[in-house]
Design a protein around this motif. Sequence first.
Motif, short mmCIF file in Angstrom:
data_model
loop_
_atom_site.label_atom_id
_atom_site.label_comp_id
_atom_site.label_asym_id
_atom_site.label_seq_id
_atom_site.Cartn_x
_atom_site.Cartn_y
_atom_site.Cartn_z
N VAL A 87 0.84 -1.20 0.00
CA VAL A 87 0.00 0.00 0.00
C VAL A 87 0.87 1.25 0.00
O VAL A 87 0.64 2.20 -0.78
N SER A 88 1.88 1.27 0.88
CA SER A 88 2.77 2.43 0.93
C SER A 88 3.54 2.57 -0.37
O SER A 88 3.75 3.68 -0.87
N GLY A 89 3.98 1.44 -0.93
CA GLY A 89 4.70 1.49 -2.20
C GLY A 89 3.82 2.03 -3.31
O GLY A 89 4.29 2.81 -4.16
N LEU A 90 2.54 1.63 -3.31
CA LEU A 90 1.61 2.13 -4.33
C LEU A 90 1.42 3.64 -4.21
O LEU A 90 1.44 4.37 -5.21
N HIS A 126 2.88 7.22 -6.76
CA HIS A 126 2.06 8.26 -7.37
C HIS A 126 2.07 9.56 -6.57
O HIS A 126 1.49 10.56 -7.01
N ALA A 127 2.67 9.54 -5.37
CA ALA A 127 2.66 10.74 -4.53
C ALA A 127 3.90 10.75 -3.65
O ALA A 127 4.75 9.86 -3.75
N THR A 128 4.00 11.74 -2.78
CA THR A 128 5.15 11.88 -1.90
C THR A 128 4.92 11.13 -0.60
O THR A 128 3.79 10.76 -0.26
N TRP A 129 6.00 10.94 0.15
CA TRP A 129 5.87 10.30 1.46
C TRP A 129 5.07 11.18 2.42
O TRP A 129 4.47 10.68 3.37
N HIS A 130 5.03 12.50 2.19
CA HIS A 130 4.22 13.39 3.02
C HIS A 130 2.75 12.99 2.94
O HIS A 130 2.07 12.83 3.96
N LEU A 131 2.25 12.82 1.74
CA LEU A 131 0.86 12.43 1.54
C LEU A 131 0.61 11.01 2.03
O LEU A 131 -0.46 10.70 2.57
N MET A 132 1.60 10.13 1.88
CA MET A 132 1.46 8.76 2.33
C MET A 132 1.13 8.70 3.82
O MET A 132 0.20 8.00 4.25
#
Length: 438
Positions: free
Chosen positions: A159-162, A166-172
Motif C-alpha cells: 500500500v505504501s509502495g503504491l 504516485h505521490a510523496t511520502w508526506h501524503l502517504m
Amino acid sequence: MSEKLSPLDSRVRWVRLIPVVFLVYTIAYFDRVNIGVALPGMSRDLHLSPTQAGLAGGIFFWGYLITFLAAGWLAPRFGARRVILGTLIAWGAFAMGAGLVQNFRELLVMRFLLGAAEGPIFTSVSMLLAQWFVAPERARAFGLWNLCMPIGAMIAGPVSGLILSHATWHLMFVLEGLPAWAWAFIWVRTVPRTLEDAPWLDAVERTALSRALEAEQAELRSHHRGQWRDILREPNVWLLAAAFALINISTYGFGLWLPSVIKAASQLDIGRVGLLAALPYAASTIGVITISRSSDRNRERRYHAGLPMIAIGILMWVGVYFGRASIALEIGTFTLMGLFLFTYLPLFFTFITETLPRDMAIPAISFVGGIGNLFGGFIGPTLVGWVKGETGSFTIAFTILAIFSVLAGVLMLLLRLPGNALEALPEVYEGARVEKAR
C-alpha cells in the motif's frame, strides 16, 4: 488439556470481538512500520544518514515504553475499552503529523509522540481478551489477534509502495493515519464495557463464561498472592523480558530495513520492493495460526515459542549471507523465515495470563512488553543503521540480529514451569460447556 474442554460452543464472542481488536492493532502496526518503505525517499529529502534513519525508526519505542508501562495502571483503572479509544484518536493525529515534518528533529518528535500514543494498546487489548476468553482457548484468541502484526506489516509495504509510486511520502503518512480516526468511531459502538453490556451474549452463556473466568482467577490467586510490585520477584518475568527484548531487536531491525536491503540488492522500483517485502509477513500468517492452535491443543507454550525464534535466527543468517549471490534466494529464504515470524508473540502473553492472577498479569504484560519493545524496537533499527554505515553492507548487521534471535529462543526454553494452576480446572471448563449446551 484437550480442545473439548473449551467452556463455550458458541462462536459469537469470536465473531464480535476478534475482528474489532484485530483491526485496531493492524492499523497501529501499519502506522508503526510504514516508515520503512518511506525511508529511502525521506533519507534523500531530509538528508538523513543511515544512523539517523535508524534512529528515526527506533525513537518510536522511547515514547512507546512510557505509556506501555503506564497501561498496566491505566487499563485496570479506566477500563481497556476507554483507554483504546483515547489511543486511537491520539495516534491518528501523530501518524498524520509525520507527513508534515520538514527536518530530522521534527521527524524524531513526531515518531516519539506516535510511540507514546500507541503504547497502551497491547496491554489494554491483552486485558480485554483475558476477560472474554478462558485459558483453553486463549492462545488461539491471542493468535488470531496477533495476526494483525504480520498482516499490518504485509499490507504496509504494497500500500505504501503504491502511494509512493504516485505521490510523496508526506501524503502517504497523512492518508495512512486517517483510518485510526475512522476506527475510533466503530470501536466505541461495537465493543461492550462488560459481559453484562453485551446484548449479543445470552444469559446462559454469560453466566457460564463468568463462572469459568472467576474460577480461573480464584485458582491463580491461591498460587500467587501479592501486589503488582511482586512481579519483579518472578524469575519467569525477567526471562520473558530478556527474551522479548532480544527477539524484538531481531524482528524490528529486520522489518524496518528489509525494504532497503531489497532495494540495495536488486535496484527495483519502490512499488516492487514493497511487494517483495510483504512476502515474509504473508507467510507468517500461516505460522501464527498453526502454532497457536497447536499450543492450545497441547497446552504447551515454551517450545512452541522458543523453537521458532531459533529458526528465525538461523534462516535470517542464511538469507543475508547466501542471498548475496541471488536476490531470489534471499527473498525465498526470508519468506521461509516468515513462517516463524510473530508465532512466538501470542504465547509470551498467554503464558503470563495463565501463570499469574489478573492483578499481577496485567502489570507483568506491561513490564515485559515495555522493556522488550524499548530495547528491541529502539536498538534493532538503530543498530542496523549504524553497522550498515560502518561496514557499507547489511550482512554483518543481519548476522547480529540472527544471533539475538537464537539467544531469545534459548532463554524461552529456560523458563521455569511451575505446575500450571489452571490445569486444576478442567471440570470448571467442562461444566461451563455442558451448562451452555443445555
